[in-house]
Design an enzyme around this catalytic site. Structure first.
Site, PDB file in Angstrom:
ATOM      1  N   GLU A 177       0.834  -1.213   0.000  1.00 56.78           N
ATOM      2  CA  GLU A 177       0.000   0.000   0.000  1.00 56.78           C
ATOM      3  C   GLU A 177       0.867   1.261   0.000  1.00 56.78           C
ATOM      4  O   GLU A 177       0.383   2.352  -0.243  1.00 56.78           O
ATOM      5  CB  GLU A 177      -0.908   0.039   1.246  1.00 56.78           C
ATOM      6  CG  GLU A 177      -1.747  -1.218   1.473  1.00 56.78           C
ATOM      7  CD  GLU A 177      -2.907  -1.362   0.502  1.00 56.78           C
ATOM      8  OE1 GLU A 177      -3.122  -0.447  -0.310  1.00 56.78           O
ATOM      9  OE2 GLU A 177      -3.570  -2.417   0.547  1.00 56.78           O
ATOM     10  N   ARG A 444      -9.658  20.603 -20.448  1.00 60.24           N
ATOM     11  CA  ARG A 444      -9.371  21.016 -21.820  1.00 60.24           C
ATOM     12  C   ARG A 444     -10.191  20.163 -22.797  1.00 60.24           C
ATOM     13  O   ARG A 444      -9.754  19.851 -23.893  1.00 60.24           O
ATOM     14  CB  ARG A 444      -7.875  20.898 -22.124  1.00 60.24           C
ATOM     15  CG  ARG A 444      -7.378  21.979 -23.084  1.00 60.24           C
ATOM     16  CD  ARG A 444      -5.973  21.723 -23.604  1.00 60.24           C
ATOM     17  NE  ARG A 444      -5.491  22.885 -24.340  1.00 60.24           N
ATOM     18  CZ  ARG A 444      -4.508  22.856 -25.225  1.00 60.24           C
ATOM     19  NH1 ARG A 444      -3.886  21.724 -25.492  1.00 60.24           N
ATOM     20  NH2 ARG A 444      -4.141  23.931 -25.857  1.00 60.24           N
ATOM     21  N   TRP A 478       6.668  16.579 -26.990  1.00 57.45           N
ATOM     22  CA  TRP A 478       5.758  15.590 -26.390  1.00 57.45           C
ATOM     23  C   TRP A 478       4.975  16.266 -25.275  1.00 57.45           C
ATOM     24  O   TRP A 478       5.482  16.455 -24.179  1.00 57.45           O
ATOM     25  CB  TRP A 478       6.592  14.432 -25.839  1.00 57.45           C
ATOM     26  CG  TRP A 478       5.854  13.252 -25.317  1.00 57.45           C
ATOM     27  CD1 TRP A 478       5.067  13.200 -24.208  1.00 57.45           C
ATOM     28  CD2 TRP A 478       5.868  11.928 -25.856  1.00 57.45           C
ATOM     29  NE1 TRP A 478       4.599  11.926 -24.032  1.00 57.45           N
ATOM     30  CE2 TRP A 478       5.072  11.120 -25.024  1.00 57.45           C
ATOM     31  CE3 TRP A 478       6.482  11.340 -26.961  1.00 57.45           C
ATOM     32  CZ2 TRP A 478       4.875   9.761 -25.251  1.00 57.45           C
ATOM     33  CZ3 TRP A 478       6.291   9.992 -27.185  1.00 57.45           C
ATOM     34  CH2 TRP A 478       5.485   9.208 -26.347  1.00 57.45           C
ATOM     35  N   SER A 528       4.501  19.695 -20.639  1.00 58.04           N
ATOM     36  CA  SER A 528       3.185  19.382 -20.084  1.00 58.04           C
ATOM     37  C   SER A 528       2.571  20.720 -19.732  1.00 58.04           C
ATOM     38  O   SER A 528       2.770  21.237 -18.641  1.00 58.04           O
ATOM     39  CB  SER A 528       3.336  18.512 -18.833  1.00 58.04           C
ATOM     40  OG  SER A 528       2.090  18.451 -18.170  1.00 58.04           O
ATOM     41  N   GLY A 530       3.657  23.445 -20.640  1.00 58.59           N
ATOM     42  CA  GLY A 530       4.883  24.049 -20.108  1.00 58.59           C
ATOM     43  C   GLY A 530       5.583  23.021 -19.245  1.00 58.59           C
ATOM     44  O   GLY A 530       5.829  21.894 -19.660  1.00 58.59           O
ATOM     45  N   ASP A 535      10.856  16.731 -14.659  1.00 59.38           N
ATOM     46  CA  ASP A 535      11.419  15.880 -13.620  1.00 59.38           C
ATOM     47  C   ASP A 535      12.496  15.000 -14.230  1.00 59.38           C
ATOM     48  O   ASP A 535      12.610  14.865 -15.447  1.00 59.38           O
ATOM     49  CB  ASP A 535      10.314  15.030 -12.977  1.00 59.38           C
ATOM     50  CG  ASP A 535       9.551  14.200 -13.997  1.00 59.38           C
ATOM     51  OD1 ASP A 535      10.159  13.266 -14.552  1.00 59.38           O
ATOM     52  OD2 ASP A 535       8.362  14.477 -14.263  1.00 59.38           O
ATOM     53  N   GLU A 615      14.311  44.637 -36.104  1.00 58.34           N
ATOM     54  CA  GLU A 615      14.136  43.503 -35.180  1.00 58.34           C
ATOM     55  C   GLU A 615      14.826  42.258 -35.731  1.00 58.34           C
ATOM     56  O   GLU A 615      15.476  41.515 -35.000  1.00 58.34           O
ATOM     57  CB  GLU A 615      12.648  43.214 -34.962  1.00 58.34           C
ATOM     58  CG  GLU A 615      11.970  44.237 -34.067  1.00 58.34           C
ATOM     59  CD  GLU A 615      10.465  44.020 -33.979  1.00 58.34           C
ATOM     60  OE1 GLU A 615       9.911  44.171 -32.882  1.00 58.34           O
ATOM     61  OE2 GLU A 615       9.841  43.702 -35.020  1.00 58.34           O
TER      62      GLU A 615
HETATM   63  C1  DGJ Z   1       0.807  23.426 -24.184  1.00 63.60           C
HETATM   64  C2  DGJ Z   1       2.233  23.724 -24.552  1.00 63.60           C
HETATM   65  O1  DGJ Z   1       2.989  24.023 -23.434  1.00 63.60           O
HETATM   66  C3  DGJ Z   1       2.245  24.831 -25.579  1.00 63.60           C
HETATM   67  O2  DGJ Z   1       3.556  25.218 -25.870  1.00 63.60           O
HETATM   68  C4  DGJ Z   1       1.532  24.346 -26.806  1.00 63.60           C
HETATM   69  O3  DGJ Z   1       2.242  23.258 -27.360  1.00 63.60           O
HETATM   70  C5  DGJ Z   1       0.117  23.934 -26.450  1.00 63.60           C
HETATM   71  N1  DGJ Z   1       0.093  23.014 -25.363  1.00 63.60           N
HETATM   72  C6  DGJ Z   1      -0.579  23.310 -27.638  1.00 63.60           C
HETATM   73  O4  DGJ Z   1      -1.800  22.818 -27.324  1.00 63.60           O
END
Ligand code: DGJ
Length: 730
Positions: A177, A444, A478, A528, A530, A535, A615
């Site tokens: 557990e 989302r 990813w 994820s 951002g 980790d 720029e």
């Molecule tokens: C969250 C990511 O952090 C962003 O950079 C972008 O890829 C969006 N998702 C896309 O849905």
């Protein structure tokens, strides 16, 4: 030899260059923790473990006449449960007869050269390092459980990695557990705990708190390591600073539900227990089966927080991430997300790539929206087939066109997710994690796939391979854009539902491993929303992780600084984005946006086609600057040049070459003030007696002058001005 078993004194000594870890088997087989600190010069540190009879702290049966020897008070290596240690347990286990007690006693040990990988889990890699491993087997003969404690000692890196294996040696089922990876009892001292908490768009903010008799829990039950609590804690002296004081680090190499508990007990001792979060965790161990925990990376230094950070930076760069990324320059990329969001065509992407390539950008990354029916974030996830309406000619043509520009091509995926409005969900609703008879919790507008199901892993592997086989793609971003809920797998029996959260993580790791094996040239950047899965577990597969969805350079100062306590700059995905910024509306000079993004893997996230010629010229210069300092930034030692008094006014940080031959100092003013104080930047990591010239000037300083006197600079005009100073040893 880094690991010594001294038979006469029955002590185990684990020695790194600057630390010693000691344990001792006592007369009734309890494995005591003697010491972790500066090398003891061969002293049996158990002299510090005094016998004190404390009320309401009972005794194991053999010690019933010896009231000073309570396991409720003794420092131990790995606490059992239900037999009288009332501090945090490392294990909770239920036997077939319902008994919930576990009394672990020493059985045997083995020392091996090198380090074994942990099946199915990422773990710190052994290359040419001086590593040896101690395996201590503990047992509870009553329930028939063996617990193996693994300690791998990376001598030169001042790191000890730990994990635990549970083996059911009985003929009956055992139900785990709680199964901690590591425990550390520190007998004496007045400590602060430091952890890194936050939220989406403001990850890993340092929180430092004085410990009192209490339990502090740093955890996530979101199915991911999370934006909210990073799986890394530091224990340091009350007085510890960047350059002074005892510091211990405990970092979990895991991307799922985690828990790090810190308890200061009645006697003032401190216990840290780290591992998979036991909430929603339960693992069925049939007779003969075993279970391995994730690995924990443990470090000690007597030289303050900066040294502790350097230890973690080194081990992550060199032994957590694939070492091949140490010596290969990674491409400067441009990502279209903040430039177009879902609204793009192949022509638009080629236009951005073409403009960017002229400025020196090396890779075009196509973000969310290229597949299935995906014009917003409500549909399409799971359908990893190119949307030819948006991308006329598909990915093969697009990647070809981008290749013609001399650029690499990268592509966004969010493999572990599915929208209800998708072909995949219509065909396989059973592949989503959903409770029976209950509406799922939405986030989302998407659901989470059951990564514990090998069929789901196969489906994703085939989809992604198909894309990779038919276009020229060298990079994947990813993503993972929601926390997990309704953790129920239709593929597992009821009694195994407590395993799903961990099996999910194992499934993701397995898919990552499979893809990297099949496509050795592929680089994956973790993400994820951002930095929600920033980790050491993900870093094993992804040498860089998008640090935050907050691309505002001024907010990034805090996010990147917090991240720097445990993770190297080479892992931090950071881009120059548009001004005003899309998350905060703040306007920041392009130069300053560049300075901040350069403390990371560097790239752009804006529509370059809309930039003015001035720029564009500045971007060209930024890229040249980043390329010039690339290796210094990636491999140099990182210093937080914190000036507490002025922390709200400006931030400064430095990259110093390990051989002290050069240093790059970065300063960003957060708050311009009239008649401002002079800013004094005290450098670190230089050679005292050497002379350093400040590039582009005729100024020369000794290392000692720069470190102890400091460099005086007066920048205070305008919004968010910044500077980069390059000092080179003569
Ligand atoms: C969250 C990511 O952090 C962003 O950079 C972008 O890829 C969006 N998702 C896309 O849905």
């Amino acid at each position: 030899m880094a690991i010594i078993f001294d038979e006469s004194r029955e002590i185990f000594r684990l020695l790194t260059a600057n630390s010693e870890y000691q344990m001792k088997v006592d007369d009734i087989g309890v494995l005591l923790h003697n010491y972790y600190g500066r090398p003891s010069c061969d002293t049996d540190m158990s002299y510090q473990i005094l016998s004190v009879d404390r009320g309401f702290s009972g005794n194991l049966f053999e010690n019933r006449a010896n009231r000073g020897r309570s396991i409720d008070v003794l420092p131990q290596e790995y606490s059992g449960c239900g037999v009288g240690d009332y501090r945090i347990s490392s294990i909770n286990v239920t036997a077939k007869n319902g008994s919930r007690s576990c009394d672990l006693r020493y059985k045997s040990y083995e020392i091996i050269e090198g380090k074994q990988p942990i099946a199915g889990l990422p773990s710190v890699r052994e290359y040419d390092d001086d590593v040896s491993t101690l395996i201590i087997t503990m047992e509870d003969q009553v329930i028939g459980l063996e617990v193996q404690l693994f300690y791998s000692v990376f001598t030169d890196k001042d790191v000890i990695t730990r994990h635990t294996r549970f083996i059911n040696v009985s003929d009956k089922k055992l139900q785990l557990e709680k199964a901690a990876s590591a425990m550390l009892d520190v007998q004496f001292g007045s400590w602060d705990e430091i952890h890194f908490s936050g939220r989406h768009c403001m990850e890993r903010q340092m929180s430092r708190n004085k410990l009192t008799q209490d339990i502090k829990v740093i955890s996530s039950k979101r199915g991911m390591s999370s934006h909210h609590e990073n799986p890394f804690v530091i224990l340091c002296d009350h007085g510890a600073t960047e350059t002074y004081g005892d510091c211990y680090g405990m970092m979990l190499m895991y991307s799922g539900n985690h828990k790090i508990e810190i308890e200061q007990d009645q006697a003032g001792s401190t216990r840290i227990v780290a591992g998979i979060n036991d909430e929603n965790f339960s693992w069925c161990l049939e007779a003969g089966e075993s279970f391995d925990t994730p690995e924990a990376i443990m470090a000690y230094t007597s030289e303050g927080l900066e040294k502790l950070s350097h230890i973690y930076h080194n081990i992550i760069r060199e032994n957590v991430c694939d070492r091949k990324y140490m010596d290969v320059k990674r491409p400067i990329l441009i990502n279209n997300w903040e430039a177009t969001y879902f609204d793009f065509t192949a022509e638009k992407i080629i236009d951005i790539a073409s403009a960017a390539s002229e400025l020196g950008v090396e890779m075009m990354v196509l973000d969310d929206g290229w597949f299935g029916k995906r014009d917003d974030d409500n549909s399409g996830l799971g359908d990893w087939f190119v949307n030819e309406k948006k991308l006329n000619g598909g990915l093969s043509r697009l990647s070809e066109e981008i290749g013609k520009l001399g650029m690499k091509f990268g592509l966004w995926f969010e493999p572990e997710m599915v929208n209800e409005d998708s072909k995949l969900f219509r065909e396989h609703p059973e592949w989503a994690l959903v409770d029976p008879d209950r509406h799922p919790t939405m986030a989302r507008n998407q659901l989470v796939l059951d990564m514990s199901n090998p069929k789901v892993q196969d489906y994703l592997f085939n989809c992604i391979s198909n894309i990779l086989d038919n276009a020229n793609i060298s990079y994947i971003k990813w993503d993972f854009n929601r926390s997990i809920s309704n953790v129920f797998s239709k593929n597992l029996p009821n009694k195994k539902q407590g395993e799903v959260a961990h099996r999910f993580v194992l499934g993701t790791y397995s898919l990552l491993e499979r893809l990297l094996d099949a496509y050795p040239g592929l680089m994956i950047e973790g993400c994820s929303g951002g930095g929600g899965r920033f980790d050491a577990g993900m870093l094993y597969y992804c040498p860089q992780i998008w640090c935050s969805d907050d691309t505002d350079a001024i907010e990034r100062l805090e996010i990147q600084e917090g991240t720097s306590f445990g993770y190297p700059v080479s892992a931090v995905g950071s881009h120059v984005s548009a001004s005003p910024n899309h998350q905060t509306g703040r306007s920041t000079p392009l130069y300053t946006r560049g300075v901040v993004a350069m403390s990371g893997t560097f790239g752009y996230e804006l529509d370059v086609t809309k930039m003015s010629d001035e720029e564009k010229a500045e971007v060209k210069e930024q890229i040249a600057t980043f390329n010039k300092y690339y290796w210094l930034i990636q491999k140099g030692d990182y210093y937080r040049l914190v000036n507490e008094e002025q922390a709200e006014i400006y931030k400064a940080w430095e990259f110093a070459a390990v051989d002290k031959s050069e240093a790059l100092v970065n300063i960003v003013v957060k708050k311009s003030q009239a008649n401002a104080k002079i800013k004094i930047i005290k450098l670190r990591g230089l050679e005292e007696g050497a002379l350093y010239s400040l590039e582009d000037t005729d100024k020369v300083f000794s290392g000692a002058a720069l470190m102890y006197g400091g460099f005086a600079i007066n920048i205070a005009m305008g919004d968010y001005p910044s500077a980069q100073l390059h000092f080179v040893r003569q």
